[in-house]
Design a protein around this motif. Structure first.
Motif, PDB file in Angstrom:
ATOM      1  N   MET A  74       7.514   8.993 -10.693  1.00 58.34           N
ATOM      2  CA  MET A  74       8.404   8.573  -9.614  1.00 58.34           C
ATOM      3  C   MET A  74       8.586   7.057  -9.608  1.00 58.34           C
ATOM      4  SD  MET A  74       8.242   9.513  -5.534  1.00 58.34           S
ATOM      5  CE  MET A  74       6.925   8.363  -5.074  1.00 58.34           C
ATOM      6  N   TYR A  75       9.821   6.633  -9.511  1.00 59.03           N
ATOM      7  CA  TYR A  75      10.166   5.221  -9.411  1.00 59.03           C
ATOM      8  C   TYR A  75      11.093   5.029  -8.214  1.00 59.03           C
ATOM      9  CZ  TYR A  75       8.625   5.219 -14.295  1.00 59.03           C
ATOM     10  OH  TYR A  75       7.902   5.379 -15.450  1.00 59.03           O
ATOM     11  N   CYS A 140       7.487   2.933   3.206  1.00 60.39           N
ATOM     12  CA  CYS A 140       7.576   1.631   2.562  1.00 60.39           C
ATOM     13  C   CYS A 140       6.219   1.301   1.950  1.00 60.39           C
ATOM     14  CB  CYS A 140       8.016   0.541   3.539  1.00 60.39           C
ATOM     15  SG  CYS A 140       6.820   0.186   4.847  1.00 60.39           S
ATOM     16  N   TYR A 141       6.223   0.344   1.054  1.00 63.18           N
ATOM     17  CA  TYR A 141       5.006  -0.030   0.343  1.00 63.18           C
ATOM     18  C   TYR A 141       4.179  -1.047   1.108  1.00 63.18           C
ATOM     19  CZ  TYR A 141       5.984   2.511  -3.944  1.00 63.18           C
ATOM     20  OH  TYR A 141       6.178   3.508  -4.869  1.00 63.18           O
ATOM     21  N   LYS A 142       2.867  -0.849   1.096  1.00 62.05           N
ATOM     22  CA  LYS A 142       1.924  -1.829   1.607  1.00 62.05           C
ATOM     23  C   LYS A 142       1.399  -2.696   0.465  1.00 62.05           C
ATOM     24  CE  LYS A 142      -1.257  -0.005   4.238  1.00 62.05           C
ATOM     25  NZ  LYS A 142      -2.287   0.983   4.655  1.00 62.05           N
ATOM     26  N   MET A 143       1.426  -2.124  -0.731  1.00 60.10           N
ATOM     27  CA  MET A 143       0.974  -2.825  -1.929  1.00 60.10           C
ATOM     28  C   MET A 143       2.184  -3.022  -2.849  1.00 60.10           C
ATOM     29  SD  MET A 143      -2.139  -2.927  -0.938  1.00 60.10           S
ATOM     30  CE  MET A 143      -3.181  -3.495  -2.294  1.00 60.10           C
ATOM     31  N   MET A 144       2.092  -3.956  -3.751  1.00 61.88           N
ATOM     32  CA  MET A 144       3.217  -4.296  -4.623  1.00 61.88           C
ATOM     33  C   MET A 144       3.582  -3.118  -5.530  1.00 61.88           C
ATOM     34  SD  MET A 144       3.585  -7.553  -7.208  1.00 61.88           S
ATOM     35  CE  MET A 144       2.384  -6.969  -8.423  1.00 61.88           C
ATOM     36  N   PRO A 145       4.816  -2.634  -5.438  1.00 61.24           N
ATOM     37  CA  PRO A 145       5.219  -1.501  -6.263  1.00 61.24           C
ATOM     38  C   PRO A 145       5.760  -1.908  -7.625  1.00 61.24           C
ATOM     39  CG  PRO A 145       6.944  -1.984  -4.715  1.00 61.24           C
ATOM     40  CD  PRO A 145       5.827  -2.962  -4.430  1.00 61.24           C
ATOM     41  N   VAL A 146       5.801  -0.939  -8.525  1.00 65.00           N
ATOM     42  CA  VAL A 146       6.449  -1.120  -9.813  1.00 65.00           C
ATOM     43  C   VAL A 146       7.956  -1.182  -9.587  1.00 65.00           C
ATOM     44  CG1 VAL A 146       6.890  -0.045 -12.054  1.00 65.00           C
ATOM     45  CG2 VAL A 146       4.616   0.114 -11.017  1.00 65.00           C
TER      46      VAL A 146
END
Length: 223
Positions: A74-75, A140-146
């Motif tokens: 998944m991206y 949403c992301y809490k950590m840096m996503p790809v």
């Protein structure tokens, strides 16, 4: 999963304030893709990498790609978000310099970071800008996503900061790969310990499936 403390490193989006936020129209996913997305979302929630969000100004779609082994990856389609972000020109490494830097060493150990980007926190004010939509909810992301623009530069800045005392001496770093190098075989255990001590202090995790230790360079295998 424990990650890097925000005081050490966090990723910021640096969005042009004149750029209008974009909400992508939700793309339809078939039953198989939807099930794969929901399963991946559940894993990310349990790991603490994402959270639910409400009324985000930016929304991206999920993109699912099936790998040759049949597993879905998944991206996020951050195309619009990335266009609004200015470029971080932090220099990335060159592979030829890395090869030259490891020449002449007797033992090498190769280490790979586990979910390398997800170990770096995303600045809280920017989290909801990474919102994505699924059949279940908005997250949403809490950590840096790809897939975020400048994520690679942020990661490289982190490893250079953590391993500054060792890089060029007993260690080299290329993207998510770390190499501990020793000219004398008897020094290698001590060199590895110095690396592990830094990893432990900053809560940086390795992927044991992609780590190989005490590899002899080809010339030392010839009698």
């Amino acid at each position: 999963m424990p990650g890097i403390a925000p005081s050490v490193m966090e990723h910021r989006l640096n969005i042009d304030p004149h750029h209008k936020p974009i909400i992508q129209k939700k793309c339809h996913m078939g039953p198989e893709r939807a099930a794969a997305a929901n399963a991946e979302v559940q894993k990310l929630l349990e790991a603490g990498f994402i959270r639910e969000c409400h009324f985000p100004e930016w929304i991206s779609n999920v993109v699912l790609v099936k790998k040759p082994n049949g597993i879905w990856r998944m991206y996020m389609d951050f195309t619009d978000l990335n266009k609004a972000c200015s470029k971080d020109s932090y220099p990335l490494p060159k592979i030829n310099k890395l090869v030259d830097a490891t020449a002449g060493h007797t033992l090498l150990s190769f280490m790979d970071a586990f979910s390398r980007y997800h170990q770096i926190p995303l600045c809280h004010k920017d989290q909801e800008k990474t919102a994505f939509i699924t059949d279940r909810d908005l997250y949403c992301y809490k950590m840096m996503p790809v897939g975020l623009k400048n994520a690679g530069a942020t990661y490289k800045r982190l490893v250079n900061k953590l391993f500054e005392p060792l890089i060029g001496q007993i260690m080299e770093v290329y993207v998510d790969g770390m190499i501990v190098k020793s000219k004398a075989e008897g020094d290698h255990s001590c060199d590895l310990q110095k690396t592990f001590d830094i990893l432990r202090v900053f809560n940086k995790r390795l992927n044991p499936k992609k780590c190989v230790f005490r590899v002899r360079r080809a010339s030392s295998l010839v009698s």
